[in-house]
Design a protein around this motif. Sequence first.
Motif, PDB file in Angstrom:
ATOM      1  N   ILE B 272       0.839  -1.204   0.000  1.00 46.69           N
ATOM      2  CA  ILE B 272       0.000   0.000   0.000  1.00 46.69           C
ATOM      3  C   ILE B 272       0.874   1.254   0.000  1.00 46.69           C
ATOM      4  O   ILE B 272       0.608   2.219  -0.699  1.00 46.69           O
ATOM      5  N   SER B 273       1.939   1.227   0.788  1.00 42.88           N
ATOM      6  CA  SER B 273       2.776   2.429   0.914  1.00 42.88           C
ATOM      7  C   SER B 273       4.266   2.050   0.767  1.00 42.88           C
ATOM      8  O   SER B 273       4.975   1.934   1.757  1.00 42.88           O
ATOM      9  N   PRO B 274       4.739   1.844  -0.486  1.00 41.71           N
ATOM     10  CA  PRO B 274       6.121   1.382  -0.688  1.00 41.71           C
ATOM     11  C   PRO B 274       7.176   2.340  -0.124  1.00 41.71           C
ATOM     12  O   PRO B 274       8.262   1.900   0.246  1.00 41.71           O
ATOM     13  N   SER B 275       6.843   3.633  -0.034  1.00 40.38           N
ATOM     14  CA  SER B 275       7.840   4.590   0.471  1.00 40.38           C
ATOM     15  C   SER B 275       8.177   4.353   1.941  1.00 40.38           C
ATOM     16  O   SER B 275       9.212   4.814   2.430  1.00 40.38           O
ATOM     17  N   ALA B 276       7.280   3.647   2.641  1.00 43.98           N
ATOM     18  CA  ALA B 276       7.534   3.391   4.066  1.00 43.98           C
ATOM     19  C   ALA B 276       8.350   2.127   4.266  1.00 43.98           C
ATOM     20  O   ALA B 276       8.531   1.681   5.395  1.00 43.98           O
ATOM     21  N   LEU B 277       8.851   1.567   3.162  1.00 50.87           N
ATOM     22  CA  LEU B 277       9.578   0.290   3.220  1.00 50.87           C
ATOM     23  C   LEU B 277      10.753   0.283   4.202  1.00 50.87           C
ATOM     24  O   LEU B 277      10.884  -0.657   4.991  1.00 50.87           O
ATOM     25  N   PRO B 278      11.616   1.324   4.217  1.00 52.98           N
ATOM     26  CA  PRO B 278      12.743   1.257   5.166  1.00 52.98           C
ATOM     27  C   PRO B 278      12.289   1.115   6.612  1.00 52.98           C
ATOM     28  O   PRO B 278      12.913   0.400   7.390  1.00 52.98           O
ATOM     29  N   LEU B 279      11.184   1.788   6.967  1.00 57.24           N
ATOM     30  CA  LEU B 279      10.719   1.732   8.351  1.00 57.24           C
ATOM     31  C   LEU B 279       9.954   0.440   8.634  1.00 57.24           C
ATOM     32  O   LEU B 279      10.290  -0.318   9.540  1.00 57.24           O
ATOM     33  N   LEU B 280       8.935   0.180   7.797  1.00 58.52           N
ATOM     34  CA  LEU B 280       8.090  -0.989   8.051  1.00 58.52           C
ATOM     35  C   LEU B 280       8.847  -2.287   7.803  1.00 58.52           C
ATOM     36  O   LEU B 280       8.664  -3.272   8.526  1.00 58.52           O
ATOM     37  N   GLY B 281       9.710  -2.292   6.785  1.00 55.63           N
ATOM     38  CA  GLY B 281      10.506  -3.481   6.494  1.00 55.63           C
ATOM     39  C   GLY B 281      11.340  -3.873   7.698  1.00 55.63           C
ATOM     40  O   GLY B 281      11.362  -5.035   8.111  1.00 55.63           O
ATOM     41  N   MET B 282      12.004  -2.892   8.283  1.00 53.80           N
ATOM     42  CA  MET B 282      12.858  -3.174   9.442  1.00 53.80           C
ATOM     43  C   MET B 282      12.029  -3.537  10.674  1.00 53.80           C
ATOM     44  O   MET B 282      12.420  -4.409  11.457  1.00 53.80           O
ATOM     45  N   LEU B 283      10.888  -2.853  10.855  1.00 50.63           N
ATOM     46  CA  LEU B 283      10.030  -3.135  12.019  1.00 50.63           C
ATOM     47  C   LEU B 283       9.579  -4.601  12.005  1.00 50.63           C
ATOM     48  O   LEU B 283       9.730  -5.324  13.002  1.00 50.63           O
ATOM     49  N   PHE B 284       9.066  -5.038  10.857  1.00 52.95           N
ATOM     50  CA  PHE B 284       8.538  -6.402  10.800  1.00 52.95           C
ATOM     51  C   PHE B 284       9.655  -7.443  10.722  1.00 52.95           C
ATOM     52  O   PHE B 284       9.494  -8.563  11.188  1.00 52.95           O
ATOM     53  N   PHE B 285      10.785  -7.051  10.150  1.00 54.04           N
ATOM     54  CA  PHE B 285      11.941  -7.958  10.147  1.00 54.04           C
ATOM     55  C   PHE B 285      12.391  -8.221  11.596  1.00 54.04           C
ATOM     56  O   PHE B 285      12.631  -9.370  11.990  1.00 54.04           O
ATOM     57  N   GLY B 286      12.474  -7.158  12.349  1.00 57.15           N
ATOM     58  CA  GLY B 286      12.862  -7.286  13.768  1.00 57.15           C
ATOM     59  C   GLY B 286      11.887  -8.179  14.516  1.00 57.15           C
ATOM     60  O   GLY B 286      12.283  -9.028  15.319  1.00 57.15           O
ATOM     61  N   ASN B 287      10.570  -7.993  14.223  1.00 59.98           N
ATOM     62  CA  ASN B 287       9.571  -8.801  14.914  1.00 59.98           C
ATOM     63  C   ASN B 287       9.652 -10.267  14.499  1.00 59.98           C
ATOM     64  O   ASN B 287       9.459 -11.164  15.322  1.00 59.98           O
ATOM     65  N   LEU B 288       9.990 -10.509  13.228  1.00 59.07           N
ATOM     66  CA  LEU B 288      10.137 -11.893  12.760  1.00 59.07           C
ATOM     67  C   LEU B 288      11.334 -12.560  13.442  1.00 59.07           C
ATOM     68  O   LEU B 288      11.264 -13.742  13.803  1.00 59.07           O
ATOM     69  N   LEU B 289      12.403 -11.793  13.631  1.00 60.60           N
ATOM     70  CA  LEU B 289      13.563 -12.338  14.345  1.00 60.60           C
ATOM     71  C   LEU B 289      13.143 -12.810  15.737  1.00 60.60           C
ATOM     72  O   LEU B 289      13.577 -13.849  16.217  1.00 60.60           O
ATOM     73  N   LYS B 290      12.266 -12.007  16.361  1.00 62.21           N
ATOM     74  CA  LYS B 290      11.820 -12.343  17.726  1.00 62.21           C
ATOM     75  C   LYS B 290      10.887 -13.546  17.725  1.00 62.21           C
ATOM     76  O   LYS B 290      11.059 -14.467  18.518  1.00 62.21           O
ATOM     77  N   GLU B 291       9.908 -13.509  16.840  1.00 62.38           N
ATOM     78  CA  GLU B 291       8.843 -14.513  16.905  1.00 62.38           C
ATOM     79  C   GLU B 291       9.199 -15.837  16.250  1.00 62.38           C
ATOM     80  O   GLU B 291       8.594 -16.858  16.564  1.00 62.38           O
ATOM     81  N   SER B 292      10.167 -15.834  15.344  1.00 64.09           N
ATOM     82  CA  SER B 292      10.496 -17.096  14.667  1.00 64.09           C
ATOM     83  C   SER B 292      11.025 -18.121  15.670  1.00 64.09           C
ATOM     84  O   SER B 292      10.884 -19.322  15.460  1.00 64.09           O
ATOM     85  N   GLY B 293      11.661 -17.631  16.722  1.00 65.14           N
ATOM     86  CA  GLY B 293      12.141 -18.532  17.766  1.00 65.14           C
ATOM     87  C   GLY B 293      13.453 -19.212  17.444  1.00 65.14           C
ATOM     88  O   GLY B 293      14.007 -19.921  18.266  1.00 65.14           O
ATOM     89  N   VAL B 294      13.968 -18.997  16.228  1.00 68.62           N
ATOM     90  CA  VAL B 294      15.220 -19.667  15.862  1.00 68.62           C
ATOM     91  C   VAL B 294      16.369 -18.673  15.656  1.00 68.62           C
ATOM     92  O   VAL B 294      17.472 -19.048  15.307  1.00 68.62           O
TER      93      VAL B 294
END
Lengths: 127, 426
Positions: B272-294
């Motif tokens: 929906i908002s590709p310009s927010a990629l640097p912020l949202l990409g990193m936010l959800f990447f960080g959360n995936l690192l946490k939740e993946s458990g590995v």
Amino acid sequence: MTLLSVESSTWTITILGWAIVFVALLFLVGIFLTIPKIIRWASNRKVRVVENGQEVVKDINDISGETNAVIATALHLFLNENHDDESNVITIKQVQRRYSPWSSKLYGMTNYGFPHNVSKQNRYSRR
Amino acid sequence: MKKHITTFITLTFLLCLQVVFGTDIMAAPEAVGAMDGLTTLWNFTGFANIDYFNLIMISVGLFFIFLAVKYDYEPLLLIPIGTGIILGNIPGAEAYGVYAKDYLTSLVASGQLDAGQATPSVLEYLYFGVQQGIYPPLIFLGIGAMTDFSSLISNPKLMILGAAAQIGIFATFLGASALGFTPQEAGAIGIIGGADGPTAIFLSSKLAPHLMGAIAIAAYSYMALVPVIQPPIMRLIIPKKERAIKMKPPRAVSKTEKIMFPLIALLLTTFISPSALPLLGMLFFGNLLKESGVTERLADTARNSLINIITILLGITVGASTQASVFLTTDSLKIFGLGALSFIVATAGGLLFARFLNVFLHKNNKINPLIGAAGVSAVPDSARVVQQEGLKTDPNNHLLMHAMAPNVSGVIGSAVAAGIMLSFLL
């Protein structure tokens, strides 16, 4: 300062921008209202329990957080009380180890008797 | 104690000398030898180059440190920023600040310095991360790795409150435009209403780099003042009866849902908002690192060491960018006024929307409208304020977990809003 003097493009960005934020989060709401249902449908876990002598099939997906907390606490308390089976033999076992100079007390630093902490007499007596 | 008093009196005396006699007190053109050396030394000291505006800014820096130490207002931000403000306003130290390059270039142009001697300062190198928008996404990585989205996943409808509170951004954008700022400047100022420091820095570095210092300081100041700004608005808008509403405890969220959330949210919001990629990409990447458990080691680095390092660098350089000559302008005053307004509008927007949402909800499933105030993304301060206000009305009503849902959705909402602003205005 008057809001009427603001360009029409500014109003467009304001209204459209806010609407897009709403739409983006509404999509997420929709998806995350649906996902639990899909997961439940996919897992479709059921258990059979006997109630009043009859076997009944029950859906166990609908367990509230409180129930989970109670089960977890009960398990925790049970496991804390539970000990490993022990031999009940309390005598000290003699352990035989092969000689190794690495763990030998003979070569320890304390046996050299440095002059600052061992008297001259002690050093001679050691010989 | 006596030693400190003597030092203070000596410094005050030196300052008075300069204030009374001016900066040329020791300038004696005919002087030679030792006197000449002393004159040069004097001219290089901060006392000789002092400016009242510098003193004002140094006082602001000290005030920030005082607020952090005494009242515990966002100390992790206010102490680095306060120290940065002091560093950036030491008189005569322009060649070592974040704008060293501009200053040295002007000296080279006027023939006072050789081009070979114009080397950038350490602070300027560190400021590069702010100017180029490197630090904010890294902060978002850390935020993602420390945020638990469970409360949001368990009750997704609360996510709308995060969207409602973003009205602060767009109302401020409108207000800034009406005050005569260009659309780009107005967009950068508007993001203060998102109550999100990294997003404010990210957007202003792209849209209005010259206003970044004022915008960042306004955003962080108001974030620190959330416990002061929000409670009166909450009490004004929400009647006592509604403040006492007890919400259902959130349901347990499965691990699958927790892993799916960052992936789905990443895909959806960046589509929906590709310009927010640097912020949202990193936010959800960080959360995936946490939740993946590995990837616990990576998540641990992101939420501890990395975010701490970036917070230090970001705080000190943003503070140092507030040099009096650049910062103390009427525009800055307007930005501070608009910033306060945007926080009030955002809080009121969240609260009113929560009340509106209650109209459509079943009697047994109503939400406590206080949690609407947490839609401004000052994580976790606004959620904490909601909890405190809830406890004041009913000591058994704990709203913290419920308030975290609109709080984290506010972070997503403000990042999406920043992306939209970039798309429209860049």
